[in-house]
Motif scaffolding. Structure first.
Motif, PDB file in Angstrom:
ATOM      1  N   SER A 193       0.834  -1.208   0.000  1.00 12.51           N
ATOM      2  CA  SER A 193       0.000   0.000   0.000  1.00 12.51           C
ATOM      3  C   SER A 193       0.863   1.250   0.000  1.00 12.51           C
ATOM      4  O   SER A 193       0.631   2.184  -0.775  1.00 12.51           O
ATOM      5  CB  SER A 193      -0.913   0.004   1.233  1.00 12.51           C
ATOM      6  OG  SER A 193      -1.616   1.222   1.334  1.00 12.51           O
TER       7      SER A 193
ATOM      8  N   SER B  27      -6.154  -1.710   5.521  1.00  7.43           N
ATOM      9  CA  SER B  27      -7.564  -1.492   5.168  1.00  7.43           C
ATOM     10  C   SER B  27      -7.698  -0.477   4.041  1.00  7.43           C
ATOM     11  O   SER B  27      -8.503  -0.647   3.123  1.00  7.43           O
ATOM     12  CB  SER B  27      -8.346  -1.003   6.391  1.00  7.43           C
ATOM     13  OG  SER B  27      -8.313  -1.956   7.423  1.00  7.43           O
ATOM     14  N   HIS B  28      -6.928   0.581   4.123  1.00  3.37           N
ATOM     15  CA  HIS B  28      -6.926   1.599   3.071  1.00  3.37           C
ATOM     16  C   HIS B  28      -6.516   0.989   1.737  1.00  3.37           C
ATOM     17  O   HIS B  28      -7.125   1.287   0.702  1.00  3.37           O
ATOM     18  CB  HIS B  28      -5.966   2.728   3.449  1.00  3.37           C
ATOM     19  CG  HIS B  28      -5.794   3.763   2.385  1.00  3.37           C
ATOM     20  ND1 HIS B  28      -6.670   4.822   2.220  1.00  3.37           N
ATOM     21  CD2 HIS B  28      -4.847   3.907   1.424  1.00  3.37           C
ATOM     22  CE1 HIS B  28      -6.262   5.567   1.211  1.00  3.37           C
ATOM     23  NE2 HIS B  28      -5.158   5.029   0.704  1.00  3.37           N
TER      24      HIS B  28
ATOM     25  N   ILE C 160      -6.864  -2.093   0.684  1.00  4.20           N
ATOM     26  CA  ILE C 160      -7.941  -2.925   0.130  1.00  4.20           C
ATOM     27  C   ILE C 160      -9.050  -2.056  -0.430  1.00  4.20           C
ATOM     28  O   ILE C 160      -9.521  -2.259  -1.566  1.00  4.20           O
ATOM     29  CB  ILE C 160      -8.502  -3.869   1.212  1.00  4.20           C
ATOM     30  CG1 ILE C 160      -7.423  -4.861   1.666  1.00  4.20           C
ATOM     31  CG2 ILE C 160      -9.727  -4.627   0.676  1.00  4.20           C
ATOM     32  CD1 ILE C 160      -7.817  -5.684   2.879  1.00  4.20           C
ATOM     33  N   ALA C 161      -9.498  -1.061   0.341  1.00  2.79           N
ATOM     34  CA  ALA C 161     -10.616  -0.219  -0.092  1.00  2.79           C
ATOM     35  C   ALA C 161     -10.254   0.598  -1.326  1.00  2.79           C
ATOM     36  O   ALA C 161     -11.054   0.712  -2.264  1.00  2.79           O
ATOM     37  CB  ALA C 161     -11.045   0.704   1.056  1.00  2.79           C
TER      38      ALA C 161
ATOM     39  N   ARG D  38     -19.943  -4.827   1.327  1.00  7.04           N
ATOM     40  CA  ARG D  38     -18.816  -4.295   2.092  1.00  7.04           C
ATOM     41  C   ARG D  38     -18.207  -5.314   3.051  1.00  7.04           C
ATOM     42  O   ARG D  38     -17.015  -5.229   3.391  1.00  7.04           O
ATOM     43  CB  ARG D  38     -19.247  -3.051   2.871  1.00  7.04           C
ATOM     44  CG  ARG D  38     -20.324  -3.311   3.913  1.00  7.04           C
ATOM     45  CD  ARG D  38     -20.833  -2.000   4.507  1.00  7.04           C
ATOM     46  NE  ARG D  38     -21.859  -2.194   5.529  1.00  7.04           N
ATOM     47  CZ  ARG D  38     -23.147  -2.369   5.262  1.00  7.04           C
ATOM     48  NH1 ARG D  38     -23.566  -2.408   3.994  1.00  7.04           N
ATOM     49  NH2 ARG D  38     -24.017  -2.525   6.243  1.00  7.04           N
TER      50      ARG D  38
ATOM     51  N   PRO E 297     -13.773  -7.549   1.093  1.00 11.69           N
ATOM     52  CA  PRO E 297     -12.433  -7.580   1.711  1.00 11.69           C
ATOM     53  C   PRO E 297     -11.906  -8.989   1.970  1.00 11.69           C
ATOM     54  O   PRO E 297     -10.700  -9.182   2.103  1.00 11.69           O
ATOM     55  CB  PRO E 297     -12.646  -6.826   3.031  1.00 11.69           C
ATOM     56  CG  PRO E 297     -13.830  -5.960   2.796  1.00 11.69           C
ATOM     57  CD  PRO E 297     -14.718  -6.746   1.889  1.00 11.69           C
TER      58      PRO E 297
ATOM     59  N   TYR F 290      -9.047 -10.475   0.031  1.00 13.90           N
ATOM     60  CA  TYR F 290      -7.679 -10.026   0.274  1.00 13.90           C
ATOM     61  C   TYR F 290      -7.054 -10.616   1.530  1.00 13.90           C
ATOM     62  O   TYR F 290      -5.870 -10.949   1.532  1.00 13.90           O
ATOM     63  CB  TYR F 290      -7.642  -8.494   0.405  1.00 13.90           C
ATOM     64  CG  TYR F 290      -8.020  -7.737  -0.843  1.00 13.90           C
ATOM     65  CD1 TYR F 290      -7.039  -7.147  -1.641  1.00 13.90           C
ATOM     66  CD2 TYR F 290      -9.345  -7.582  -1.231  1.00 13.90           C
ATOM     67  CE1 TYR F 290      -7.372  -6.438  -2.778  1.00 13.90           C
ATOM     68  CE2 TYR F 290      -9.691  -6.871  -2.372  1.00 13.90           C
ATOM     69  CZ  TYR F 290      -8.702  -6.302  -3.134  1.00 13.90           C
ATOM     70  OH  TYR F 290      -9.038  -5.600  -4.271  1.00 13.90           O
TER      71      TYR F 290
ATOM     72  N   VAL G  70      -8.797  -5.769  10.310  1.00 16.14           N
ATOM     73  CA  VAL G  70      -8.664  -5.154   8.992  1.00 16.14           C
ATOM     74  C   VAL G  70      -9.995  -5.211   8.248  1.00 16.14           C
ATOM     75  O   VAL G  70     -10.407  -4.250   7.596  1.00 16.14           O
ATOM     76  CB  VAL G  70      -7.550  -5.845   8.179  1.00 16.14           C
ATOM     77  CG1 VAL G  70      -7.508  -5.307   6.747  1.00 16.14           C
ATOM     78  CG2 VAL G  70      -6.200  -5.636   8.844  1.00 16.14           C
TER      79      VAL G  70
ATOM     80  N   THR H  64     -12.104  -1.971   6.841  1.00 15.39           N
ATOM     81  CA  THR H  64     -12.304  -1.912   5.390  1.00 15.39           C
ATOM     82  C   THR H  64     -13.774  -1.782   5.047  1.00 15.39           C
ATOM     83  O   THR H  64     -14.149  -1.029   4.133  1.00 15.39           O
ATOM     84  CB  THR H  64     -11.717  -3.166   4.712  1.00 15.39           C
ATOM     85  OG1 THR H  64     -10.360  -3.328   5.103  1.00 15.39           O
ATOM     86  CG2 THR H  64     -11.796  -3.041   3.201  1.00 15.39           C
TER      87      THR H  64
ATOM     88  N   LEU I 148     -15.538   1.090   2.691  1.00 13.91           N
ATOM     89  CA  LEU I 148     -16.252   0.783   1.445  1.00 13.91           C
ATOM     90  C   LEU I 148     -17.609   1.481   1.382  1.00 13.91           C
ATOM     91  O   LEU I 148     -18.111   1.783   0.291  1.00 13.91           O
ATOM     92  CB  LEU I 148     -16.424  -0.728   1.289  1.00 13.91           C
ATOM     93  CG  LEU I 148     -15.165  -1.494   0.853  1.00 13.91           C
ATOM     94  CD1 LEU I 148     -15.442  -2.987   0.789  1.00 13.91           C
ATOM     95  CD2 LEU I 148     -14.672  -0.989  -0.502  1.00 13.91           C
TER      96      LEU I 148
ATOM     97  N   GLU J  84      -9.884   6.472  10.696  1.00 18.06           N
ATOM     98  CA  GLU J  84      -9.797   6.128   9.268  1.00 18.06           C
ATOM     99  C   GLU J  84     -10.943   6.733   8.454  1.00 18.06           C
ATOM    100  O   GLU J  84     -10.735   7.235   7.347  1.00 18.06           O
ATOM    101  CB  GLU J  84      -9.818   4.600   9.084  1.00 18.06           C
ATOM    102  CG  GLU J  84      -8.725   3.862   9.818  1.00 18.06           C
ATOM    103  CD  GLU J  84      -9.137   3.423  11.211  1.00 18.06           C
ATOM    104  OE1 GLU J  84      -8.402   2.653  11.832  1.00 18.06           O
ATOM    105  OE2 GLU J  84     -10.214   3.861  11.671  1.00 18.06           O
TER     106      GLU J  84
END
Length: 457
Positions: free
Chosen positions: A52, A276-277, A279-280, A340, A344, A347, A353, A357, A361, A417
């Motif tokens: 990331s 998480s960021h 993935i989203a 949502r 995730p 991944y 996480v 995520t 989403l 987040e």
């Protein structure tokens, strides 16, 4: 000469057949990152966070280069509309020189700037993994920029299917190489995250070679006598292309850079927030890059009609594409919100996480319409050679409003987040609205000028 006016169905059909190969091609580009993230995610939260961080830096630089290369498309489309093949050849040659220099320059920038990641208050284990990976994928900028030269040239002539097929094929190669090099299958070394980097580099070199072979040998392009005669390079053409390309590159930097800065903010929160960021944003980039296919179609169609001086059709084509992207992004908005808790899982299986995520989403679903409208707005205005004012819009919306507000929401008002992403939502909404208004105002002004000239005639 009277030009036949098109109805909505014809506008939709022409745009669709022009856009869908670009959409699939763009999807293919972003699926490289999706495949990397899915396969690296199986290694754990730290490698995923490292991917990331590295991708957040690389993607900004890559999109700047992509924006510079996009100067080719509107100029080729307008020259094609005017029936001037010599100008098309001239644009290609100058674009090839500009993109080659840009690719090498950006590679060097990343290599020299990479150690600065240690001074951005990121988790040390994440930076240790991320820098070698960043160094490998940065090498792919050079073949990618040359590929963009051939691609933007072909798209300016409404030839969009070939780049799509080449991109999809090479991405399948990338996934296979990921499997071999990340996990060490079939006797290959187990390289972990760096294996994903080498797979990306190899697949992009292959993309360039195949695209070059196609353009060099296709009968469709023989009329333009494509050859690399650098003795016939002129400063005025370089200046013209850079006046289009550089602002477009900075448009991407201001937008994508905002999301990359958001990734750095996530690193301040922790490893799980950064994973998480990743993935989203990885999922949101799928819809964004596909919408950018409609943006490319807007550039070609608007640029073509501008070359023909048919402003009524220009407006109809532009607003048809705005309508198409609204419908398209609405589907993704519903998918992100309703799925949502499930997307995730593709991944990672880390519960913390997954929870973060899912909340991101929901926000990604909310900004889908704004994201689609702003990317099509940039494309339509690019077709009209209007790049300076949109660049100012993106600078203010993301860097004066979205990021400072996101920081306040995240670190002072307790939203963590989600606060960072609410700031991005607001920035995208402001940008989309301003660009839609800008397209309407400029195209109306051109129409009034056209009517005024007709009356005087």
């Amino acid at each position: 000469m009277m030009l036949r006016q098109l109805n909505f169905k014809e506008h939709f059909s022409r745009t669709y057949y022009l856009a869908y190969p670009v959409m699939l091609s763009q999807l293919g580009q972003v699926m490289v990152g999706v495949a990397d993230s899915v396969m690296v995610g199986r290694l754990g939260a730290v490698p995923l966070a490292a991917a990331s961080l590295a991708n957040s830096i690389f993607f900004v630089i890559m999109m700047f280069g992509t924006g510079v290369s996009m100067a080719i498309t509107p100029l080729v489309a307008a020259a094609d509309g005017e029936g001037k093949p010599r100008i098309i050849t001239r644009v290609f040659n100058h674009g090839f020189a500009i993109n080659g220099f840009t690719g090498i320059f950006l590679f060097l920038v990343i290599v020299m700037a990479a150690p600065l990641l240690y001074h951005m208050e990121q988790p040390e284990e994440v930076v240790d993994l991320g820098i070698p990976f960043l160094g490998i994928i940065s090498m792919s900028l050079i073949p990618l920029m040359f590929f963009q030269t051939f691609r933007q040239f072909a798209e300016g002539l409404s030839q969009t299917k070939q780049a799509m097929m080449i991109t999809v094929f090479c991405n399948l190669i990338n996934v296979g190489l990921n499997w071999l090099l990340i996990y060490g299958k079939w006797g290959f070394p187990e390289m972990g995250l760096n294996g994903a980097g080498w797979a990306t580099l190899i697949s992009r070199v292959l993309m360039l070679l195949i695209m070059w072979y196609f353009v060099w040998n296709s009968k469709r392009f023989k009329a333009y006598r494509i050859k690399f005669d650098f003795r016939k390079l002129y400063f005025p053409m370089f200046s013209k292309m850079l006046r289009l390309g550089l602002p477009t590159g900075f448009q991407f930097v201001f937008e994508v850079g905002a999301f990359s800065t958001a990734a750095i903010m996530m690193g301040w929160i922790g490893v799980n927030a950064l994973a998480s960021h990743q993935i989203a944003i990885n999922l949101a980039s799928i819809s964004y890059m596909m919408a950018s296919g409609l943006s490319a179609a807007a550039t070609v169609r608007v640029g073509n009609q501008l070359g023909r001086k048919d402003i009524k059709t220009l407006r109809e084509a532009g607003f048809t594409i705005f309508g198409m992207v609204t419908i398209f992004m609405s589907v993704f908005a519903i998918a992100f919100i309703s799925l949502r808790n499930y997307l995730p899982l593709l991944y990672i299986d880390d519960v913390q996480v997954l929870e973060v995520t899912a909340s991101l989403l929901v926000i990604a679903g909310l900004f889908q319409l704004s994201d689609g409208i702003q990317v099509v707005g940039l494309g339509a205005l690019r077709g009209m050679a209007d790049v300076k004012v949109p660049t100012i819009f993106t600078l203010i919306a993301y860097w004066v409003i979205a990021l400072p507000l996101g920081y306040l929401l995240a670190f002072h008002w307790g939203l963590a987040e989600r606060g960072v992403w609410y700031g991005l939502l607001i920035g995208l909404t402001i940008t989309g609205g301003l660009l839609l208004l800008r397209f309407n105002k400029l195209s109306l002004s051109l129409m009034y000028q056209e009517k005024g000239i007709a009356k005087k005639g």
